[in-house]
Structure formats: C-alpha cells, structure tokens
Design a protein around this motif. Structure first.
Motif, PDB file in Angstrom:
ATOM      1  N   LYS A 248      41.387 -59.164   0.950  1.00  0.00           N
ATOM      2  CA  LYS A 248      41.117 -60.588   0.801  1.00  0.00           C
ATOM      3  C   LYS A 248      39.627 -60.883   0.783  1.00  0.00           C
ATOM      4  O   LYS A 248      39.166 -61.809   0.100  1.00  0.00           O
ATOM      5  N   ASN A 249      38.845 -60.084   1.519  1.00  0.00           N
ATOM      6  CA  ASN A 249      37.408 -60.327   1.630  1.00  0.00           C
ATOM      7  C   ASN A 249      36.574 -59.466   0.690  1.00  0.00           C
ATOM      8  O   ASN A 249      35.355 -59.356   0.861  1.00  0.00           O
ATOM      9  N   GLY A 250      37.204 -58.874  -0.296  1.00  0.00           N
ATOM     10  CA  GLY A 250      36.461 -58.158  -1.337  1.00  0.00           C
ATOM     11  C   GLY A 250      36.242 -56.684  -1.090  1.00  0.00           C
ATOM     12  O   GLY A 250      35.481 -56.044  -1.821  1.00  0.00           O
ATOM     13  N   GLY A 251      36.881 -56.107  -0.085  1.00  0.00           N
ATOM     14  CA  GLY A 251      36.732 -54.679   0.186  1.00  0.00           C
ATOM     15  C   GLY A 251      37.828 -53.853  -0.458  1.00  0.00           C
ATOM     16  O   GLY A 251      38.794 -54.387  -1.006  1.00  0.00           O
ATOM     17  N   LYS A 252      37.674 -52.554  -0.377  1.00  0.00           N
ATOM     18  CA  LYS A 252      38.667 -51.634  -0.936  1.00  0.00           C
ATOM     19  C   LYS A 252      38.972 -50.525   0.076  1.00  0.00           C
ATOM     20  O   LYS A 252      38.153 -50.231   0.947  1.00  0.00           O
ATOM     21  N   ILE A 253      40.136 -49.925  -0.076  1.00  0.00           N
ATOM     22  CA  ILE A 253      40.547 -48.819   0.780  1.00  0.00           C
ATOM     23  C   ILE A 253      40.862 -47.622  -0.104  1.00  0.00           C
ATOM     24  O   ILE A 253      41.493 -47.765  -1.166  1.00  0.00           O
ATOM     25  N   ASN A 260      41.636 -26.859  -0.398  1.00  0.00           N
ATOM     26  CA  ASN A 260      40.999 -25.854   0.444  1.00  0.00           C
ATOM     27  C   ASN A 260      41.009 -24.483  -0.217  1.00  0.00           C
ATOM     28  O   ASN A 260      41.494 -24.317  -1.342  1.00  0.00           O
ATOM     29  N   GLU A 261      40.491 -23.468   0.499  1.00  0.00           N
ATOM     30  CA  GLU A 261      40.344 -22.140  -0.081  1.00  0.00           C
ATOM     31  C   GLU A 261      41.677 -21.463  -0.382  1.00  0.00           C
ATOM     32  O   GLU A 261      41.746 -20.519  -1.170  1.00  0.00           O
ATOM     33  N   ASN A 262      42.739 -21.976   0.219  1.00  0.00           N
ATOM     34  CA  ASN A 262      44.072 -21.424  -0.038  1.00  0.00           C
ATOM     35  C   ASN A 262      44.830 -22.201  -1.104  1.00  0.00           C
ATOM     36  O   ASN A 262      46.016 -21.951  -1.334  1.00  0.00           O
ATOM     37  N   GLY A 263      44.145 -23.141  -1.749  1.00  0.00           N
ATOM     38  CA  GLY A 263      44.774 -23.917  -2.804  1.00  0.00           C
ATOM     39  C   GLY A 263      45.652 -25.049  -2.303  1.00  0.00           C
ATOM     40  O   GLY A 263      46.418 -25.631  -3.074  1.00  0.00           O
ATOM     41  N   ILE A 264      45.577 -25.365  -1.029  1.00  0.00           N
ATOM     42  CA  ILE A 264      46.395 -26.432  -0.456  1.00  0.00           C
ATOM     43  C   ILE A 264      45.613 -27.743  -0.486  1.00  0.00           C
ATOM     44  O   ILE A 264      44.438 -27.775  -0.140  1.00  0.00           O
ATOM     45  N   GLN A 265      46.289 -28.798  -0.913  1.00  0.00           N
ATOM     46  CA  GLN A 265      45.631 -30.104  -0.985  1.00  0.00           C
ATOM     47  C   GLN A 265      45.498 -30.707   0.409  1.00  0.00           C
ATOM     48  O   GLN A 265      46.460 -30.777   1.168  1.00  0.00           O
ATOM     49  N   ILE A 266      44.305 -31.152   0.732  1.00  0.00           N
ATOM     50  CA  ILE A 266      44.032 -31.795   2.010  1.00  0.00           C
ATOM     51  C   ILE A 266      43.709 -33.265   1.745  1.00  0.00           C
ATOM     52  O   ILE A 266      42.802 -33.587   0.984  1.00  0.00           O
ATOM     53  N   VAL A 267      44.475 -34.151   2.390  1.00  0.00           N
ATOM     54  CA  VAL A 267      44.265 -35.593   2.216  1.00  0.00           C
ATOM     55  C   VAL A 267      43.466 -36.114   3.401  1.00  0.00           C
ATOM     56  O   VAL A 267      43.848 -35.919   4.557  1.00  0.00           O
ATOM     57  N   GLY A 268      42.340 -36.762   3.121  1.00  0.00           N
ATOM     58  CA  GLY A 268      41.487 -37.286   4.173  1.00  0.00           C
ATOM     59  C   GLY A 268      42.013 -38.593   4.736  1.00  0.00           C
ATOM     60  O   GLY A 268      43.020 -39.133   4.266  1.00  0.00           O
ATOM     61  N   PRO A 269      41.345 -39.135   5.738  1.00  0.00           N
ATOM     62  CA  PRO A 269      41.775 -40.415   6.331  1.00  0.00           C
ATOM     63  C   PRO A 269      41.518 -41.582   5.385  1.00  0.00           C
ATOM     64  O   PRO A 269      40.719 -41.474   4.445  1.00  0.00           O
ATOM     65  N   HIS A 270      42.191 -42.682   5.624  1.00  0.00           N
ATOM     66  CA  HIS A 270      41.901 -43.896   4.864  1.00  0.00           C
ATOM     67  C   HIS A 270      40.491 -44.365   5.226  1.00  0.00           C
ATOM     68  O   HIS A 270      40.099 -44.348   6.390  1.00  0.00           O
ATOM     69  N   ARG A 271      39.753 -44.764   4.212  1.00  0.00           N
ATOM     70  CA  ARG A 271      38.392 -45.258   4.418  1.00  0.00           C
ATOM     71  C   ARG A 271      38.216 -46.608   3.736  1.00  0.00           C
ATOM     72  O   ARG A 271      38.924 -46.932   2.785  1.00  0.00           O
ATOM     73  N   VAL A 272      37.254 -47.365   4.234  1.00  0.00           N
ATOM     74  CA  VAL A 272      36.998 -48.694   3.704  1.00  0.00           C
ATOM     75  C   VAL A 272      35.687 -48.687   2.923  1.00  0.00           C
ATOM     76  O   VAL A 272      34.718 -48.022   3.310  1.00  0.00           O
ATOM     77  N   PHE A 273      35.689 -49.420   1.827  1.00  0.00           N
ATOM     78  CA  PHE A 273      34.473 -49.571   1.015  1.00  0.00           C
ATOM     79  C   PHE A 273      34.190 -51.064   0.865  1.00  0.00           C
ATOM     80  O   PHE A 273      35.099 -51.843   0.592  1.00  0.00           O
TER      81      PHE A 273
END
Length: 461
Positions: A248-253, A260-273
């Motif tokens: 609502k206030n113009g930000g994004k998430i 990683n080195e084993n080819g496994i996808q790592i999902v990071g935490p939600h972040r605000v922009f």
C-alpha cells in the motif's frame, strides 16, 4: 565474578586435561574414518568452523556442555544476573553472544532498574519503574549502540511518563528514530556511510503494570501458571506478515533463489524493497528511508506494537530474545526448555542463579541447532518459580491503584472538551490550589492526589 564462575575457572586446567586424555584415546580408533571424510569440501568447512570456535573462555561450563550437548560458545562470557529483588521484579538474567558462525556481535542489551525523576518533577510521587531492552543490530552496531544508550531516556523523559506510558513509548520511539537518522545523515555528509539499523524490543514495568513494545523481529513471551500457559507479547515484523501495508505504501517484497554446490535450490528469506531487509520495521537504515538514497520512509518504519498487562501471581516470567533464538526454537520450546532447566536447579535456593542457568541452557540449545545468527536472551522473573519463599509477598506500590484509574480514564477518551463536566475537571479547586502554589501546604495524601489530577488534566485528547 560470582563464586560459581570462580569455581568453574579454577577447575579449567583439569577440564582441559580430561579433554586431551579423551581425544588421545579416541585418536587411533577414529583416524581412518577422519582420513576418509577430511577430503570432502563439507568436512573442510566444518573443520574450519571448528577451529574458529576454539576459545578457552567458552570452557567455563564445559562439563555441563559435554554431559548433554557438544557445544562450545565462542567468546563466551558468564550470564549477568540480578542479586536482589527490585519491586515486583524478583530476578533477571541476560546474555548475548556472537554465535558459532559470525565473528562479531551486533546485539545489545540494556537494563535500567531505577528510573530517576527529572529535577523539575521532584514534587511528583512516582511508582517504581524499570526498563529492559533487547536490540538486534544489522549493517553494523552503531544504531544498536545508540538505542542501548538512549532509548530509555527518550521514553522516560516524555511528559506523559509514567502516567501514560503508551504515549511516552510512541513519542520516545519517534524521537529516537528521528535523531538517529539525522546523525546518520550527518555522517554521510562527512563521507562516512552509516547504513546500520536495529530492531528493538523493550519491557517497561511501571508499578504493577507491564508494557511490551516491539519494532522488528525480536520476540517477547510471557510464561503463566508455572509454565502451563504462555502468551506471545509481540508480533514478528516480517515482510510477509506486513505484505499489505508495504504494498500500500509503495514497497515491494521479494525472495532470492540460489543454487548451491550440490545443485540444490536455496530460497532466501522474504525481503522488503527499498532496504533489502528481512524485517519490515526497524530503527535506522537510512538508505531504506531517505528519498535521496532511493528510500521510502513509509515502507520500513519504526512504529511499535504495544501490549499491556498487569503483573499478578499467575505471571511467571517474560522471555525477551532476538530472532537468532526463535529462528531455531518455537516459543513453546523456549518456555519448556527454561522450565526444564529450572526444575534441574530446584536444589539451588537462589532464584537469580536459577534464571541465569536457564538463559545458558537456551543459548546452548540454539547453538546445538546450528543458529547462524547472533543470539541474545533476557529473562525477567515476577515470582518465585521453583522454590517458594517464606517471606510475604511484596506489597504493590500504593500508587498502582492511581495508575489503574488513569488507565481507565485514558481509555474512555473525552471527545467533547467543551462539555461542562470536562471544564469542571480542568478548573477543579485542587488544580486552582496547585496553580496558586498552595499545594505544598496540603497533607501528603492530598498532595499526591492533587499531583495526579494535575497530570491527568494536562493530557491532550
């Protein structure tokens, strides 16, 4: 240093000798297995981390560590705890540590037990007040240091304190945020990029009322009825929790995705922009808030959520911790861990020592679960927990009844300031006496009532 710490340090050489003996006995039997695994990248990384953990300050409680958990806290310092009661606060203990991954600690703790009245308010009769703060810094420790040293003053120096603590907290937080951002901007003007920010969690005890205010993802929990119940006193201000407000206030998430080195996808935490922060509320973080740096002051904010309760015999203790604790342990697990430790300390008649051991036990458990963050925990006990004292319960400060009346008064806000009843309150004879300087001639009880009436009538609605 207390006697317990002295005894632990005095046996340090014996402990180290025991470790060397055990390692020597196991060396031959494990040599082939070690040679097999030491060549892998994962094992090399673990070995490197293990080497960084070696610090003989962390061997203080090594005997207890080795009994249950193979845990070593880098740069460990003994938990600081109270020595005496302070009003309704029977005991407290706190510790903060860098954790096993980071080589620095941006967390801070503040404990102020006796809040002093300003000189110009010496005629007022204040209730007993105490302030506890946990500050989880990021991007540097400057902001956390600022809050540790100053936030309690911003709150307690408001004219509304201690009669309207909610207003005092909101105004104090707002002023602290404004002043720190101004300082950070001045540093930028000098060519120094001050990007630091900090979460803040405070517990303010006024008489027999407790106010918990939170900005960020630190967490406060109340244990009730000897651990049978718990109540979360704060909300984790995470981007995904405040999605609607941010949008609502113009930000994004957003979330980062890595392989990683084993080819496994790592999902990071939600972040605000803007800000690229994993929290949606924080002090500081100038680049997330000032337009000249691409920020938006309405997205990452420093407005607190506040919870209020009255301290009773059913209230055991409050736990205050940074997200490094609660990323690895649920609220229920933390409370259970504390009570388990308290039960094991039942032969220790010192409540302060019991609480101190409970703090240590949670820190060890979090490290055992491989927390990658700084870890900080503070416990405030309101009652005897395991061993009941024979001394009578402390009498509640007499002024607490007045606080309760004021709380009711403030909740029932008067919308029509021009009503006859409202004007009568403002022009009551007792206030007229105060204005004429004749208040000092009244008996103590009437002086106290007059002071409260004057403060009540000064509030702006």
């Amino acid at each position: 240093m207390n006697q317990r710490s002295k005894d632990q340090f005095s046996s340090l050489n014996n402990i180290i000798s025991d470790i060397n003996s055990i390692q020597k006995q196991n060396k031959n039997t494990s040599q082939m297995k070690q040679q097999t695994f030491e060549t892998s990248p994962t094992q090399k990384k673990l070995n490197r981390i293990k080497k960084q953990e070696i610090n003989y300050h962390s061997l203080v409680d090594l005997k207890q560590f080795s009994k249950s958990r193979n845990v070593i806290l880098p740069n460990y310092e003994p938990t600081k705890c109270s020595q005496n009661y302070n009003g309704l606060i029977k005991a407290y203990a706190a510790n903060t540590n860098q954790g096993i991954i980071r080589n620095y600690n941006e967390d801070r703790v503040s404990i102020i037990l006796n809040i002093i009245k300003p000189q110009h308010r010496q005629e007022e009769t204040w209730p007993k007040c105490a302030f506890f703060g946990v500050y989880d810094g990021h991007g540097g420790s400057t902001c956390a240091d600022f809050l540790r040293d100053n936030l309690h003053q911003y709150v307690t120096k408001q004219k509304e304190f201690p009669w309207n603590p909610v207003a005092a907290i909101k105004k104090g937080f707002e002023m602290a945020e404004k002043d720190f951002l101004q300082q950070a901007l001045q540093q930028y003007d000098k060519g120094k990029q001050e990007r630091s920010g900090s979460c803040a969690l405070i517990t303010l005890v006024v008489g027999d009322y407790c106010y918990v205010a939170n900005v960020g993802d630190c967490r406060a929990i109340l244990s009730l009825e000897k651990g049978k119940k718990l109540m979360e006193l704060s909300i984790d201000h995470k981007p995904e929790i405040e999605y609607e407000r941010i949008q609502k206030n113009g930000g994004k998430i957003y979330q980062t995705h890595l392989i990683n080195e084993n080819g496994i996808q790592i999902v990071g935490p939600h972040r605000v922009f803007p800000g690229r922060l994993s929290v949606s509320r924080a002090f500081g973080d100038i680049e997330a808030k000032f337009e000249q740096f691409g920020g938006n002051h309405n997205v990452v904010i420093a407005q607190p959520d506040i919870q209020i309760f009255r301290i009773t015999q059913d209230n055991d203790f409050i736990v205050m911790g940074c997200d490094g604790i609660f990323d690895k342990m649920k609220s229920e697990e933390v409370i259970k861990k504390i009570w388990t430790e308290l039960q094991s300390q039942k032969n220790n008649l010192n409540l302060h020592g019991q609480i101190s051991s409970a703090v240590d036990s949670v820190l060890k458990e979090v490290v055992h679960r491989k927390s990658s963050d700084n870890i900080t925990l503070l416990i405030i006990a309101f009652n005897e927990l395991i061993v009941q004292s024979n001394t009578p319960q402390s009498k509640i400060n007499a002024i607490s009844n007045q606080i309760e009346l004021l709380q009711t008064f403030l909740k029932n806000k008067i919308n029509d300031e021009n009503s006859p009843d409202f004007n009568i309150k403002r022009q009551s004879p007792i206030n007229q006496l105060f204005n004429k300087g004749e208040i000092k001639q009244l008996p103590q009880k009437q002086r106290q009532d007059a002071t409260i009436n004057r403060i009540r009538s000064s509030f702006q609605f």
